[in-house]
Enzyme design. Structure first.
Site, PDB file in Angstrom:
ATOM      1  NE  ARG A   1     -19.780  57.558 -22.056  1.00  0.00           N
ATOM      2  CZ  ARG A   1     -20.857  58.196 -22.563  1.00  0.00           C
ATOM      3  NH1 ARG A   1     -20.776  58.852 -23.697  1.00  0.00           N
ATOM      4  NH2 ARG A   1     -21.998  58.162 -21.924  1.00  0.00           N
TER       5      ARG A   1
ATOM      6  CE1 TYR B   1      -0.643  42.158 -27.996  1.00  0.00           C
ATOM      7  CE2 TYR B   1      -2.760  43.151 -28.510  1.00  0.00           C
ATOM      8  CZ  TYR B   1      -1.882  42.623 -27.594  1.00  0.00           C
ATOM      9  OH  TYR B   1      -2.244  42.560 -26.274  1.00  0.00           O
TER      10      TYR B   1
ATOM     11  CG  ASP C   1       0.360  48.043 -32.666  1.00  0.00           C
ATOM     12  OD1 ASP C   1       1.153  48.708 -31.961  1.00  0.00           O
ATOM     13  OD2 ASP C   1      -0.368  47.160 -32.200  1.00  0.00           O
TER      14      ASP C   1
END
Ligand SMILES: *Cc1c(COP(=O)(O)O)cnc(C)c1O
Length: 401
Positions: A60, A113, A185
């Site tokens: 992980r 977004y 972003d």
């Protein structure tokens, strides 16, 4: 292997993060499938649990496949660290979680977004973070919206449906004067055409699902930062259990190697389509920041190295059957979410439903277009047939059931 910092980003895209000598000379890094990673001794086991350990501990937390991709991204952005997560939205969630706590206030661009807005409304608000949305073209005026408890300003430039360009340096200056962090972003431009970190931004997120992967078959996101708060990004992703799968990491990394030539072609095709669409009587507006009549063109020219292949148009109002005739008969443009692949896409969107701080007053249908890598003449011919169908359907009397 790694091209030095004086080389152009096109060169670094080809070399960053690869180390063939560590893998028997194989050009691309191998795909490590792993959960368990064995430690050779008690001493190693104990060292692996300590802060600052930079080896491999558990799947992980990453494998050499993860690390080579992350190293490449950090190098391309000149970031102190870059973390690969499961999707672009996960990257947004990790960055925003890392930079907020109960009682904080966050300013989010109205052009964000949409799922970012949904994350703010359904998750951050629940944990006592106040959210307000601001006009994407606010620029230095953002200073008036900053509160004592504001911790983060979220930017996205251009907005991926409505294409407002934000004055990132002006927003960063106002934010930093008040100790506020800025996130961008950067999915539209990628590191190739705009580096927010070079303009003072603290955290950049990117949906590597789009241009980096480039083939519409991978979900992956990345968060990268510069400065003292950067370690929070990896710590937050780790605490949330966010990671990305080995095959997606491999494919995203492979996509990086060809990204410069692909985006150059997406750009050229996008501009060819945008310029042609400007001449069409059916089209009321073309929203493409590289066109001189775009309201954000001067800012785009000042800050960006290029444009990718995504832009929107607004049609003059037509009836639904005419719109359906246009869209349903297209042969080369698929109708679907996402973008950044090799294929062209077209998708209707309604900005009215996506914003709250500003209004949207263009009456006709907005269509978002992704220019793929096809021949531009073929793409134009496909749209031209679409406009013929639209005209025919529009001139037929509309039958109500
Ligand atoms: C697609 C997209 C995202 C989310 O990426 P996923 O990998 O689909 O989660 C985030 N921001 C922008 C601007 C996007 O277009």
């Amino acid at each position: 292997m790694s091209a030095d910092k004086s080389t152009k980003i096109e060169t670094r895209l080809a070399h960053a993060g690869r180390s063939p000598r560590d893998h028997h000379g194989v050009v691309n890094p191998p795909v490590y499938h792993a959960s368990t990673i064995l430690q050779p001794s008690l001493a190693a086991w104990e060292a692996a649990g300590k802060p600052g350990y930079d080896g491999y501990l558990y799947g992980r937390f990453g494998t050499p496949t993860t690390r080579s991709f992350e190293t490449a991204i950090a190098e391309l952005y000149g970031a102190d660290d870059a973390v690969a997560v499961s999707s672009g939205l996960a990257a947004i969630a990790v960055a925003m979680t890392a930079h907020t706590k109960t009682g904080d206030h966050v300013l989010v661009t109205d052009s964000a977004y949409f799922p970012c807005r949904k994350f703010c409304e359904t998750v951050l608000r629940k944990y006592g973070v106040a959210i307000s949305y601001y006009d994407p073209t606010v620029g230095a005026g953002i200073a008036d919206l900053i509160r004592p408890e504001t911790s983060l300003i979220v930017t996205e430039s251009p907005g991926s449906v409505t294409f407002e360009i934000q004055d990132i340096p002006a927003i960063v200056a106002a934010a930093h004067a008040r100790g506020v962090k800025v996130m961008t972003d950067n999915t539209w431009a990628t590191a190739l055409y705009f580096n927010p970190l070079d303009h003072g931004v603290d955290v950049v997120v990117e949906a590597a699902t789009k241009y980096i992967s480039g083939h519409s078959d991978v979900m992956i996101g990345l968060v990268a930062g510069r400065g003292t708060d950067t370690p929070r990004l990896r710590a937050t992703a780790g605490a949330l259990g966010n990671c990305s799968g080995p095959d997606d990491l491999y494919l995203a990394q492979r996509g990086l190697r060809t990204m410069a030539v692909r985006i150059a072609r997406n750009q050229a095709n996008g501009l060819a389509l945008a310029r042609w669409l400007q001449t069409r009587p059916e089209v009321a507006r073309v929203l493409h920041p590289a066109l001189p009549d775009h309201p954000g063109h001067a800012l785009w020219q000042r800050d960006f190295r290029g444009a990718s292949g995504l832009f929107s148009i607004v049609l003059h109002p037509v009836e639904k059957p005419a719109l359906a005739a246009f869209l349903d008969g297209l042969k080369l443009f698929g109708m679907g979410a996402s973008w950044g692949g090799y294929e062209s896409l077209i998708m209707p969107a309604d900005p009215r439903a996506l914003r709250s701080a500003t209004s949207w007053d263009m009456p006709g249908q907005l269509l978002r277009i992704h220019a793929g890598l096809e021949d531009p003449g073929d793409l134009i011919a496909d749209l031209e047939s679409g406009f013929e169908r639209l005209a025919q359907a529009g001139s037929r009397p509309h039958m109500s059931p």
